[in-house]
Design a protein around this motif. Structure first.
Motif, PDB file in Angstrom:
ATOM      1  N   LYS A  30      -7.745  16.957 -21.321  1.00  0.00           N
ATOM      2  CA  LYS A  30      -9.170  16.931 -21.678  1.00  0.00           C
ATOM      3  C   LYS A  30      -9.648  15.514 -22.013  1.00  0.00           C
ATOM      4  O   LYS A  30     -10.709  15.337 -22.573  1.00  0.00           O
ATOM      5  N   GLY A  31      -8.856  14.513 -21.685  1.00  0.00           N
ATOM      6  CA  GLY A  31      -9.183  13.137 -22.043  1.00  0.00           C
ATOM      7  C   GLY A  31     -10.283  12.542 -21.181  1.00  0.00           C
ATOM      8  O   GLY A  31     -10.836  13.184 -20.287  1.00  0.00           O
ATOM      9  N   GLN A  32     -10.566  11.283 -21.443  1.00  0.00           N
ATOM     10  CA  GLN A  32     -11.644  10.581 -20.743  1.00  0.00           C
ATOM     11  C   GLN A  32     -11.202   9.982 -19.413  1.00  0.00           C
ATOM     12  O   GLN A  32     -12.038   9.697 -18.563  1.00  0.00           O
ATOM     13  N   PHE A  33      -9.918   9.749 -19.263  1.00  0.00           N
ATOM     14  CA  PHE A  33      -9.429   9.142 -18.034  1.00  0.00           C
ATOM     15  C   PHE A  33      -9.555  10.138 -16.884  1.00  0.00           C
ATOM     16  O   PHE A  33      -9.195  11.308 -17.017  1.00  0.00           O
ATOM     17  N   PRO A  34     -10.072   9.704 -15.719  1.00  0.00           N
ATOM     18  CA  PRO A  34     -10.260  10.611 -14.570  1.00  0.00           C
ATOM     19  C   PRO A  34      -8.943  10.913 -13.842  1.00  0.00           C
ATOM     20  O   PRO A  34      -8.706  10.493 -12.711  1.00  0.00           O
ATOM     21  N   LEU A  35      -8.103  11.658 -14.507  1.00  0.00           N
ATOM     22  CA  LEU A  35      -6.753  11.925 -14.029  1.00  0.00           C
ATOM     23  C   LEU A  35      -6.724  12.732 -12.735  1.00  0.00           C
ATOM     24  O   LEU A  35      -5.902  12.467 -11.856  1.00  0.00           O
ATOM     25  N   SER A  36      -7.609  13.692 -12.594  1.00  0.00           N
ATOM     26  CA  SER A  36      -7.577  14.532 -11.391  1.00  0.00           C
ATOM     27  C   SER A  36      -7.908  13.738 -10.129  1.00  0.00           C
ATOM     28  O   SER A  36      -7.322  13.968  -9.069  1.00  0.00           O
ATOM     29  N   THR A  37      -8.806  12.780 -10.238  1.00  0.00           N
ATOM     30  CA  THR A  37      -9.127  11.934  -9.085  1.00  0.00           C
ATOM     31  C   THR A  37      -7.931  11.064  -8.731  1.00  0.00           C
ATOM     32  O   THR A  37      -7.588  10.910  -7.553  1.00  0.00           O
ATOM     33  N   LEU A  38      -7.275  10.515  -9.745  1.00  0.00           N
ATOM     34  CA  LEU A  38      -6.077   9.721  -9.498  1.00  0.00           C
ATOM     35  C   LEU A  38      -5.000  10.577  -8.832  1.00  0.00           C
ATOM     36  O   LEU A  38      -4.388  10.152  -7.851  1.00  0.00           O
ATOM     37  N   PHE A  39      -4.773  11.783  -9.334  1.00  0.00           N
ATOM     38  CA  PHE A  39      -3.787  12.683  -8.721  1.00  0.00           C
ATOM     39  C   PHE A  39      -4.122  12.961  -7.257  1.00  0.00           C
ATOM     40  O   PHE A  39      -3.246  12.929  -6.395  1.00  0.00           O
ATOM     41  N   SER A  40      -5.380  13.253  -6.981  1.00  0.00           N
ATOM     42  CA  SER A  40      -5.791  13.546  -5.605  1.00  0.00           C
ATOM     43  C   SER A  40      -5.559  12.355  -4.684  1.00  0.00           C
ATOM     44  O   SER A  40      -5.045  12.503  -3.571  1.00  0.00           O
ATOM     45  N   ASN A  41      -5.933  11.173  -5.155  1.00  0.00           N
ATOM     46  CA  ASN A  41      -5.755   9.972  -4.338  1.00  0.00           C
ATOM     47  C   ASN A  41      -4.283   9.630  -4.144  1.00  0.00           C
ATOM     48  O   ASN A  41      -3.865   9.212  -3.060  1.00  0.00           O
ATOM     49  N   VAL A  42      -3.478   9.825  -5.182  1.00  0.00           N
ATOM     50  CA  VAL A  42      -2.040   9.573  -5.082  1.00  0.00           C
ATOM     51  C   VAL A  42      -1.409  10.536  -4.080  1.00  0.00           C
ATOM     52  O   VAL A  42      -0.632  10.132  -3.205  1.00  0.00           O
ATOM     53  N   LEU A  43      -1.740  11.813  -4.186  1.00  0.00           N
ATOM     54  CA  LEU A  43      -1.197  12.805  -3.260  1.00  0.00           C
ATOM     55  C   LEU A  43      -1.595  12.473  -1.824  1.00  0.00           C
ATOM     56  O   LEU A  43      -0.778  12.565  -0.899  1.00  0.00           O
TER      57      LEU A  43
END
Length: 122
Positions: A30-43
């Protein structure tokens, strides 16, 4: 015209995968860092690297499969525009640390993984 169908199909699957990654990430983070976008781009970078390695090892991959995976699937899964928007939103809200971390991690991790998984670059 058949190539456009493969781009359409892959793009739809990639976009749905990105949506699922976003929803699953929000269940645990639930943090402020856009983790899901990073995960998508990494994948997406991992898929591109592995696919290009497989492609260079086998010249018999159908061009429509290449279009489906590289342009469609990975194009729908990865998202530079969302990365850019989220970084700007972090900057506007004064979260300079997270904005810088987002830029640095996205570039270093994605380029690094693509280099690792695309053996031809090494």
């Amino acid at each position: 015209m058949i190539a456009a169908f493969f781009v359409f199909l892959g793009g739809g699957i990639g976009a749905v995968l990105r949506y699922i990654i976003s929803k699953c990430t929000l269940l645990f983070y639930k943090g402020q860092f856009p983790l899901s976008t990073l995960f998508s781009n990494v994948l997406s970078c991992i898929i591109v690297g592995l696919f290009l390695t497989a492609l260079s090892a086998s010249k018999s991959i159908n061009p429509n499969v290449k279009i489906f995976v590289l342009i469609g699937l990975c194009g729908g899964l990865s998202t530079f525009s969302t990365f850019s928007l989220e970084t700007i939103q972090l900057l506007k809200s004064g979260n300079y640390y997270w904005a810088f971390a987002n830029i640095l991690l996205s570039i270093v991790v994605c380029f690094g993984l693509l280099t690792i998984f695309y053996k031809k670059l090494v």
